[in-house]
Design an enzyme around this catalytic site. Sequence first.
Site, short mmCIF file in Angstrom:
data_model
loop_
_atom_site.label_atom_id
_atom_site.label_comp_id
_atom_site.label_asym_id
_atom_site.label_seq_id
_atom_site.Cartn_x
_atom_site.Cartn_y
_atom_site.Cartn_z
N THR A 222 0.83 -1.21 0.00
CA THR A 222 0.00 0.00 0.00
C THR A 222 0.86 1.26 0.00
OG1 THR A 222 -1.83 -1.07 1.11
CG2 THR A 222 -1.58 1.27 1.53
N GLY A 252 -10.30 -3.28 3.06
CA GLY A 252 -9.37 -3.18 4.17
C GLY A 252 -9.51 -1.88 4.95
N ASP A 253 -8.44 -1.54 5.64
CA ASP A 253 -8.43 -0.35 6.49
C ASP A 253 -8.23 0.95 5.71
OD1 ASP A 253 -5.84 -1.39 5.85
OD2 ASP A 253 -4.97 0.03 7.26
N THR A 273 -0.19 1.02 6.82
CA THR A 273 -0.06 -0.12 5.91
C THR A 273 0.13 -1.39 6.74
OG1 THR A 273 1.26 -1.18 4.19
CG2 THR A 273 2.43 0.33 5.65
N1 ASP Z 1 -3.71 -2.24 4.53
C1 ASP Z 1 -3.98 -2.81 3.25
C2 ASP Z 1 -5.22 -3.64 3.31
O1 ASP Z 1 -5.38 -4.38 4.27
C3 ASP Z 1 -2.88 -3.65 2.71
C4 ASP Z 1 -1.52 -3.03 2.70
O2 ASP Z 1 -1.18 -2.22 3.55
O3 ASP Z 1 -0.75 -3.35 1.77
O4 ASP Z 1 -6.01 -3.59 2.41
#
Ligand code: ASP
Length: 356
Positions: A222, A252-253, A273
């Site tokens: 991310t 996701g978050d 991330t």
């Molecule tokens: N936080 C992101 C998600 O869970 C993934 C990432 O940080 O690469 O969608």
Amino acid sequence: MRLHYSILIFLLLAIGACKPSEKPAQPMTEKENLKGKYAIAIHGGAGNLKKLKLTPEQESEYLAALELALAAGQNILVAGGKCEDAVEAAIRTMEDSPLFNAGKGAVFNHDGINEMDAAIMTGKDLQCGAIAGVRHIRNPISAAKMVMEKSEHVLLTSAGAEEFASAHGIEMVDSSYFFTQLRWDQLQEALKEDSIELDHDGKSGKSSKLSTNDFNELKFGTVGCVALDQYGNLAAGTSTGGLTNKRYGRIGDTPLIGSGTYANNKSCAVSCTGKGEDFIRNNIAYDIAAQLEYSKIPLDSAVYHSIQEKLVKSKGRGGCIAIDGQGNICMNFTTTGMYRGYIDTNGQKKVLIYAE
Ligand code: ASP
């Protein structure tokens, strides 16, 4: 007598000169409000980067991409531009790079489709915009900013988000634009591990989710940016393709305000991330900001509590970048590395990959 007249005339003139001006005081223009200092930080995802064993060439490619993103944001900030514009510009360059899990380099979901999430927030007025599950938007961060600026909503998803973006002139692309061989191979590997785990399911009682998570633990790609502009305002933005092999419209978050993205001038701006589910459960981005707002503790301590204590306690992994109103920058992660970089208020620039 003549002398008295002169005194009278002098007094009248003096009173006239002291009269308050009829003109109302002009409000300061935005430029006059400039405080003269700015700072910016970016990330391109955290993970067990040491295990990935990047070649020196790959390392240089990542560092160059991070430099490019910082430069895009800095160009806006140095010219007196707004923090949200700098955040958008920096993130767009990383979305256009195949190196990161956002935009062009987004990972594939279980069905072999790239589904992306993004969010942006401004700290001066708590305005925010986010999109989730989009498949045809070249730069999801710009669509999120458009939601913030041109809609009365905060979070739009899937086809509705795409309809809104397209109606507002955001660049749409065919889904083939997002194909990269590396991400495709990663999906194949994740699918294979899933089926292996499913094969074992009956015997070991292990859930198929575990192997996919193990796979994703290697790297969360991310991208995110936080910035302080010369008006003293803060902004945060994050953009992602989510997790390889994600299913069932999983979000996701990243696009959830307070989980993966948050900004408030009273505290700080944060972009996260890592495995999103744990950031959602712990509301990590807001958790950091709330500590600053209510306890007035330094940014470093707040980030440490949220990432190294709270997130780790709930078995979460990942990291974040954060910036406060004084331009203090903090970058913290639980993994062996996080693609990251910053330009501080003294103009000092640094790009890094591994833990120091
Ligand atoms: N936080 C992101 C998600 O869970 C993934 C990432 O940080 O690469 O969608």
